[in-house]
Structures are given as C-alpha cells and as structure tokens.
Design a protein around this motif. Structure first.
Motif, PDB file in Angstrom:
ATOM      1  N   PRO A 216       6.938   4.638 -16.355  1.00 18.56           N
ATOM      2  CA  PRO A 216       5.881   5.124 -15.301  1.00 18.56           C
ATOM      3  C   PRO A 216       6.391   3.995 -14.156  1.00 18.56           C
ATOM      4  CG  PRO A 216       4.485   4.630 -17.283  1.00 18.56           C
ATOM      5  CD  PRO A 216       6.072   4.375 -17.655  1.00 18.56           C
ATOM      6  N   PHE A 217       6.308   4.641 -13.089  1.00 17.55           N
ATOM      7  CA  PHE A 217       6.547   3.876 -11.869  1.00 17.55           C
ATOM      8  C   PHE A 217       5.665   3.028 -11.161  1.00 17.55           C
ATOM      9  CE2 PHE A 217       9.718   7.434 -11.160  1.00 17.55           C
ATOM     10  CZ  PHE A 217      10.904   6.899 -11.434  1.00 17.55           C
ATOM     11  N   HIS A 218       4.250   3.268 -11.674  1.00 18.62           N
ATOM     12  CA  HIS A 218       3.114   2.636 -11.474  1.00 18.62           C
ATOM     13  C   HIS A 218       2.043   2.922 -12.223  1.00 18.62           C
ATOM     14  CE1 HIS A 218       1.752   6.653  -9.946  1.00 18.62           C
ATOM     15  NE2 HIS A 218       3.070   6.764  -9.245  1.00 18.62           N
ATOM     16  N   ASN A 219       0.839   2.390 -12.328  1.00 17.45           N
ATOM     17  CA  ASN A 219      -0.354   2.847 -13.196  1.00 17.45           C
ATOM     18  C   ASN A 219      -0.846   4.128 -12.979  1.00 17.45           C
ATOM     19  OD1 ASN A 219      -0.368   0.415 -14.778  1.00 17.45           O
ATOM     20  ND2 ASN A 219      -1.772  -0.639 -13.276  1.00 17.45           N
ATOM     21  N   PHE A 220      -1.705   4.686 -13.310  1.00 21.56           N
ATOM     22  CA  PHE A 220      -2.408   5.738 -12.972  1.00 21.56           C
ATOM     23  C   PHE A 220      -3.190   5.215 -11.852  1.00 21.56           C
ATOM     24  CE2 PHE A 220      -2.486   7.714 -17.275  1.00 21.56           C
ATOM     25  CZ  PHE A 220      -2.079   8.825 -16.928  1.00 21.56           C
ATOM     26  N   ILE A 221      -3.256   6.122 -10.748  1.00 28.11           N
ATOM     27  CA  ILE A 221      -3.836   6.270  -9.326  1.00 28.11           C
ATOM     28  C   ILE A 221      -5.049   7.091  -9.540  1.00 28.11           C
ATOM     29  CG2 ILE A 221      -4.073   6.091  -7.071  1.00 28.11           C
ATOM     30  CD1 ILE A 221      -1.143   5.571  -7.196  1.00 28.11           C
ATOM     31  N   SER A 222      -6.480   6.408  -9.789  1.00 34.02           N
ATOM     32  CA  SER A 222      -7.669   7.049  -9.900  1.00 34.02           C
ATOM     33  C   SER A 222      -8.067   8.072  -8.707  1.00 34.02           C
ATOM     34  CB  SER A 222      -8.675   6.218 -10.186  1.00 34.02           C
ATOM     35  OG  SER A 222     -10.248   6.729 -10.247  1.00 34.02           O
ATOM     36  N   TRP A 223      -8.720   9.061  -8.954  1.00 39.67           N
ATOM     37  CA  TRP A 223      -9.309   9.941  -8.054  1.00 39.67           C
ATOM     38  C   TRP A 223     -10.329   9.295  -7.076  1.00 39.67           C
ATOM     39  CZ3 TRP A 223     -14.726  11.058  -8.054  1.00 39.67           C
ATOM     40  CH2 TRP A 223     -15.272  10.509  -9.186  1.00 39.67           C
ATOM     41  N   GLN A 224     -10.746   7.945  -7.700  1.00 41.26           N
ATOM     42  CA  GLN A 224     -11.820   7.151  -6.625  1.00 41.26           C
ATOM     43  C   GLN A 224     -11.101   5.993  -5.973  1.00 41.26           C
ATOM     44  OE1 GLN A 224     -13.172   5.885 -10.675  1.00 41.26           O
ATOM     45  NE2 GLN A 224     -15.275   6.096  -9.702  1.00 41.26           N
ATOM     46  N   ASP A 225      -9.740   5.932  -5.949  1.00 39.62           N
ATOM     47  CA  ASP A 225      -9.045   5.036  -5.144  1.00 39.62           C
ATOM     48  C   ASP A 225      -8.973   5.554  -3.873  1.00 39.62           C
ATOM     49  OD1 ASP A 225      -6.430   3.248  -5.852  1.00 39.62           O
ATOM     50  OD2 ASP A 225      -6.121   4.052  -4.165  1.00 39.62           O
ATOM     51  N   LEU A 226      -9.084   4.452  -2.873  1.00 41.33           N
ATOM     52  CA  LEU A 226      -8.986   4.522  -1.445  1.00 41.33           C
ATOM     53  C   LEU A 226      -7.849   4.196  -0.782  1.00 41.33           C
ATOM     54  CD1 LEU A 226     -12.714   3.304  -1.033  1.00 41.33           C
ATOM     55  CD2 LEU A 226     -11.874   5.711  -1.182  1.00 41.33           C
TER      56      LEU A 226
END
Length: 499
Positions: free
Chosen positions: A108-118
C-alpha cells in the motif's frame, strides 16, 4: 473475541452454510447462517480508527485484514463447523473508504482513507466555488432541458462532498508522489475495502469490485455503469487505476487454501447500505430501508429506473444479479452512532438501553437542541457540534432527549434498538416502520447474496419467507406536534454552520 456461542450438540452436521461478514466503521462482524437464515455462530472485533492529523481518519490495512480473518475463523469455530461446510462467503463493507497499492508488489502507498475523512475539505470547497463547475451546471441544465434525459440532471447540480472518494483520491495523486509515479507507469491499483480484501484473499490473483461499491465512490457513472472518464480527467485521476466491476452476487473465486485450510468460495461483494437493503428484502420499487449505525441512511428502491434528485438525495446501484440491475436513491448523514457513543463516554448515560426511558421521562427537551458536527444536510465539513438552549434546569435527560431528537429530526435513520426514536421517526414520516429481529442486516444481506450465488437459496421469494419482524411502529402523533421543536432545531443548525 467471539460474540456468539455454538449451538449445543454433537458433531457438525453435513449441512451447507454461508458466511456474512460486515466490515463496518466501528466493528468487523461475521455470522454463520444456515438454510433457515438462523445464526449458528458469530464473532466481532472492534475497528480502531487512526487520527494522524485533525480531520483525518484512517484505518491500518494490515490490522483490518487480521481482524477480518480472525472473525471468520472465530465464527466458524463458534458454530462448531469446519470450513469445508461453508458454501460461500459474502462480504459487506463500509463504502467510499479506499486504499491504493503497487500493482506488482501489493504494497500500500498509504493507510485506508475513511469515508469520514475531511482532508479534502479545502479541495471540495474550492471546486464547489469554481467557475468551471458553474459552467458544467449550465451545460448539463441545457442538455437536460433539450433531451429530457435524467442522465443529464444529476450533473446539472453536481456538488462535491468530503464523503465521496473522488476528491480524496485526487488528493492522493497530488500529495503522495509514490502513488502518482506508479499510476503514470500503470502500476497503481485503487480499491475500496471489498477490493482490497478480495485481492488479499486470493493472494493477488483477483482484482475486482462490484456495482454497488463502485457506484458509491462518486467516480462511477450509474447511468452508463462505467467509471466516469470525464470526472476522472477533471480531477487528474488516471483511468488505469480502477478495478473491473462485477455482479454483486457472483463467483469471485476462492480464498487461497493457505488462509483457512481449504479454498472458501467468495460469492458476493456488496456495499453495506445496499447489503442491508437486500437483507431487509426490500426487493420491490417503493420499498424503503432506514438504517442507523455510525451513519444514518434512507434508501428507496427505484427498481430498474435511475432517478436523480435535487433534494440532497443521490442515485446509486443497489445490486446487479445477472441481467437484473436494481437502482436506489439515498439520503444520508454521518456519525449518528458516534454522537450517541460520545454521550455515553461523557457519562450522560451508562447503557444505551436507558436512553429511550430517559427521553420519555420528560415532556420535551425544554428547548435544548443538539447539533452533531458531522455534515447534516448542509454538506458543510466545518459544521460544529453544539448544545444550544441550555438552562440552569437542564438535566441529563434533557440532553439525551435532545440528542435522540436530532436523529429523528434529520428525517433519516431510526435507532433500531431505541423505541423512542423509532416511534418518533414513524410519527415524522407518517409511515409504518418494521424493526427486524436480526439487526445485523448488512451481514445478512451479504449472506443472502452469497447463498443465491452458491445455490443455498434459489430465489428472492424464498428469502422473503425467511424474514423475521420483531416490532412494528405505527404513527401515533401528528407532525404538527413536533413543528416548534423542529423549527428551533433548524435554527440551531444554521448557527452551527461554517464554524
């Protein structure tokens, strides 16, 4: 930790079973279902979100993977079964949470980015104020006027939201050089949670998603049922990063035998709200499903017709099974469950079960309003959470009632285990609400879809006969009785915007 116990008895019977796994925002759950859709074993583990910067919400992909595998093994063990008895695995996942990884290494290039992320809030606001978006509105308004085709209606009032994957994926390619470089060389994979889990289960041999998850990203065109090249080009997202899209109830392959000891068939991938709708057996046009979890969702089955709306509703693909494509219209608000959990954490109540009685113990909230700071209908990522109208006589019960009223006043969701909110929601919409005996509808929906694909069940009529209702709420009060409190609450929302 296991959340259920196996049935008492002797050796495992040679019957067939399906697994329904729900990878939600707060927990990963797995239920083992038999032919009667009865739960034979369960397990759940808490999902820990990461907050590396203010407004950022992430999930560790390896931790999530470990939790996913763990609940499956625990649930099957709790049922007293062997993996060989599993006819199919159905996976329901939170929507719009995504990750990108290297196509060759799987890293992965990064962690999961959540749908709640702003993190994309500034980008969203910039686009929503842009001249280009206004031009797009005008062009598609004219096209809709000339053709009458609803395909042009949605773009005519297109606005971006921090919930959508599109802006956050654009942010990734602007801010993570490794992902951008890999994408330029056709070595970058994009996937929502379902795609990542499928990729891991099959040791990288299967890369795909389904129509329900794809349509929930905001990058997939539900009318054409294709990834949107125009939008991708506008946001500088390479088309090469998108996975192939398959049916919702479909043989995606099998989990590698090293993972569970035997190859377990993966028979459905489905987005959580669409899965809950399928689990509720909302198969007919006009059927409505209300869900309250971390977020609140109102879904309407529109059958084979795709409807665009201007009133904070948006069209999605519910599911695709063979030639059948079912569309839904959805309205949502985020972080309802977190607001209630926060109230519990600050000791407004000890157990969630107390809240309905606390709310009924007083006549009204005494003018107190609660505004959750989580993007109500105003699509404002800067909305602040607040209590308004506090008085020296305000008690914990008034505060709790104000929180519960805020859920119902949003005309969406209904806390299925809270009779106060369920009754109030029924009053507000003037409709009967049926509460299912099994409230883990996303798990059940995934299992139903997997069971259809594996042959455990033959058709949707058979599934309807398995549905169990625990309680029915009929309207008891007129909407006008709530009008003063609703008007006060709307005023409170306006004062909390753009904080």
């Amino acid at each position: 930790m296991p959340c259920g116990q196996p049935e008492s008895g002797g050796a495992a019977a040679p019957a067939r079973y399906v697994l329904g796994v729900d990878v939600g925002s707060t927990a990963v759950k797995c239920h083992v279902y038999d032919r009667a859709a009865a739960v034979r074993g369960s397990s759940c583990r808490k999902v820990e979100s990461l907050y590396p910067h203010p407004g950022w919400v992430e999930l560790d992909p390896e931790v999530l993977w470990s939790q996913f595998i763990g609940v499956i093994k625990e649930a099957v063990q709790a049922a007293g079964l062997h993996m060989r008895q599993v006819a199919g695995l159905g996976i329901s996942t939170q929507r719009a949470t995504f990750i990108t990884w290297h196509r060759k290494t799987g890293k992965p290039f990064h962690n999961f980015i959540s749908w709640q992320d702003l993190r994309s809030a500034e980008l969203v606001n910039s686009w929503n104020r842009s001249l280009l978006l206004k031009v797009i509105h005008v062009i598609f308004t004219i096209l809709h006027f000339l053709t009458g085709n609803d395909r042009y209606l949605a773009p005519s009032f297109l606005t971006f939201s921090t919930h959508q994957t599109s802006m956050k994926l654009s942010w990734v390619f602007k801010n993570i050089p490794e992902a951008d470089e890999a994408a330029k060389k056709n070595n970058c994979c994009f996937g929502t949670v379902d795609t990542w889990l499928l990729y891991k289960l099959t040791k990288g041999s299967v890369y795909a998603t389904d129509y329900s998850n794809a349509s929930s990203t905001g990058i997939f065109e539900p009318f054409t049922k294709c990834w949107n090249p125009t939008l991708s080009n506008l946001l500088s997202i390479p088309m090469s990063v998108y996975p192939p899209v398959k049916d919702t109830s479909f043989s995606f392959g099998s989990a590698d035998s090293e993972i569970f000891g035997v190859p377990v068939p993966i028979m459905s991938l489905v987005a959580d709200q669409q899965s809950a709708m399928f689990g509720e057996c909302c198969f007919l046009p006009g059927d409505v499903k209300l869900t309250m979890g971390t977020g609140g969702f109102w879904n309407i089955n529109t059958g084979g017709n795709l409807y665009a709306s201007k009133r904070d509703l948006y069209p999605l693909i519910g599911w695709k099974i063979g030639d059948e494509v079912v569309y839904i219209t959805e309205g949502c608000m985020s972080d309802i469950g977190n607001a209630i959990k926060w109230a519990q954490d600050i000791n407004l109540f000890t157990n969630v079960d107390e809240t309905a009685e606390m709310a009924r113990s007083i006549v009204d909230s005494q003018g107190v309003c609660f505004v959750p700071g989580f993007q109500v209908s105003a699509n404002d990522p800067y909305l602040c959470a607040s209590f308004m109208g506090l008085k020296p006589t305000t008690s914990r019960s008034h505060l709790v009632r104000a929180i519960l009223e805020s859920v119902a006043f949003r005309a969406d969701g209904g806390v299925s285990n809270n009779s106060f909110v369920m009754q109030m929601t029924s009053d507000l919409i003037n409709k009967k609400i049926e509460k299912p005996a099994n409230t883990d509808m996303s798990s059940l929906g995934a299992a139903f879809l997997a069971g259809l694909a594996s042959g455990l069940w033959t058709d949707k009529e058979q599934l309807k006969k398995l549905r169990r209702i625990e309680a029915v709420f009929e309207p008891q009060k007129d909407l006008e009785e709530y009008r003063p409190a609703m008007d006060t609450w709307k005023q409170a929302v306006k004062r909390s915007l753009h904080w």
